[in-house]
Design an enzyme around this catalytic site. Structure first.
Site, PDB file in Angstrom:
ATOM      1  N   SER A 103       0.899  -1.043  -0.121  1.00  0.00           N
ATOM      2  CA  SER A 103      -0.033  -0.188   0.095  1.00  0.00           C
ATOM      3  C   SER A 103       0.992   1.073  -0.121  1.00  0.00           C
ATOM      4  CB  SER A 103      -0.783   0.035   1.401  1.00  0.00           C
ATOM      5  OG  SER A 103      -1.531   1.349   1.445  1.00  0.00           O
ATOM      6  N   CYS A 104       0.302   2.326  -0.484  1.00  0.00           N
ATOM      7  CA  CYS A 104       1.189   3.522  -0.700  1.00  0.00           C
ATOM      8  C   CYS A 104       0.830   4.553   0.329  1.00  0.00           C
ATOM      9  CB  CYS A 104       1.084   4.327  -2.143  1.00  0.00           C
ATOM     10  SG  CYS A 104       2.135   3.696  -3.439  1.00  0.00           S
ATOM     11  N   ILE A 105      -0.490   4.006   1.251  1.00  0.00           N
ATOM     12  CA  ILE A 105      -0.827   5.002   2.369  1.00  0.00           C
ATOM     13  C   ILE A 105      -0.622   4.219   3.524  1.00  0.00           C
ATOM     14  CG2 ILE A 105      -2.818   6.415   3.000  1.00  0.00           C
ATOM     15  CD1 ILE A 105      -3.106   7.377   0.586  1.00  0.00           C
TER      16      ILE A 105
ATOM     17  N   ILE B  25       2.045  11.960   1.206  1.00  0.00           N
ATOM     18  CA  ILE B  25       2.106  10.655   0.777  1.00  0.00           C
ATOM     19  C   ILE B  25       3.775  10.263   0.894  1.00  0.00           C
ATOM     20  CG2 ILE B  25       2.300   8.691  -1.100  1.00  0.00           C
ATOM     21  CD1 ILE B  25      -0.616  10.081  -1.584  1.00  0.00           C
TER      22      ILE B  25
END
Lengths: 105, 155
Positions: A103-105, B25
């Protein structure tokens, strides 16, 4: 593919140490993987996170992100980083014998 | 192990939705990898940590070709709000946290949040106008001290 020995058994791992076959993992391997990952001792709270990671992975096929851990594991984000300073989701996944979270978050 | 990144300092300098998320992010992702991270909010990027404004960050609908919306249409009153709500809805469905929730989480990861002194002075703000997670208001020189030994990412 590298092979490692944990708790007397041979397991296949990726270059960065994550298990290739989660089914090769057993609980008694966890303390040794943890030590290698810079977590000297697995407390009850560590185990809550590790067990949650594995349960979620086996149920969904995805390794949880830190955000999901913070929302659903019962261990808040702040404490997750105290338990696993070098990346909670990443390290807990390694210790739980499941793939690295993507996941990027 | 060969070369790894041990520390990043991310600068957020703009105040639209699409220009705040990438820096968040990058910082959050760094912490997830066990990389030390600092976030420095400057100029309109300060809105992201402004108590009154952080929940009202808008998507830019003018001069934003990625949106595939004619600029004249984007300039109509209310279009930015509607598009922002649409985007927030889409992001919510993709389980991307709102800006306030995301910043609170990033602070909990142990990243350092800082406001830019020049911008705070310019907009006549004080530390009380910023969310509690902002540790201090620092000068550009202090920013470089904190960033020393790591990578700097400007957004």
């Amino acid at each position: 593919m590298p092979v490692k020995s944990y708790a007397g058994a041979q397991v296949d791992v990726e270059e960065d140490g994550f298990f290739v076959h989660p089914e090769q993992w057993s609980q008694d391997m966890a303390p040794e993987i943890a030590r290698e990952s810079g977590v000297p001792e697995l407390t009850e709270r560590h185990w809550e996170v590790v067990s949650f990671m594995r349960k979620e992975y086996l149920a969904s096929g995805d390794s949880p992100s830190v955000r999901l851990l913070g929302k659903a594991s019962g261990v808040p984000v702040k404490e997750l980083y105290q338990l696993f300073p070098k990346g909670p989701a990443k390290l807990a996944a390694k210790i739980a014998g499941i793939p690295k979270p993507r996941s990027c978050i | 192990m060969d070369k790894t990144i041990e520390k990043v300092s991310v600068i957020i300098s703009k105040g639209s939705l699409a220009e705040i998320y990438p820096g968040l992010i990058m910082a959050n992702g760094a912490r997830a990898e066990g990389i030390e991270a600092n976030l420095f909010f400057t100029f309109f990027g300060l809105d992201a940590v402004n108590k009154k404004r952080q929940a009202h960050i808008k998507l830019s609908t003018v001069g934003n070709p990625g949106l595939h919306l004619a600029t004249w249409l984007g300039s109509f009153p209310g279009v930015s709000s509607v598009m922002t709500r649409y985007m927030e809805h889409t992001m919510g469905a993709a389980d991307i946290p709102s800006i306030p929730e995301f910043i609170e989480m990033i602070a909990d990861t142990g990243a350092g949040l800082y406001g830019c002194k020049a911008s705070v002075d310019l907009f006549k703000l004080t530390k009380d106008d910023l969310i509690d997670q902002v540790e201090e208001i620092i000068t550009v020189g202090e920013f470089y001290e904190k960033a020393a030994g790591g990578q700097i990412i400007f957004t």
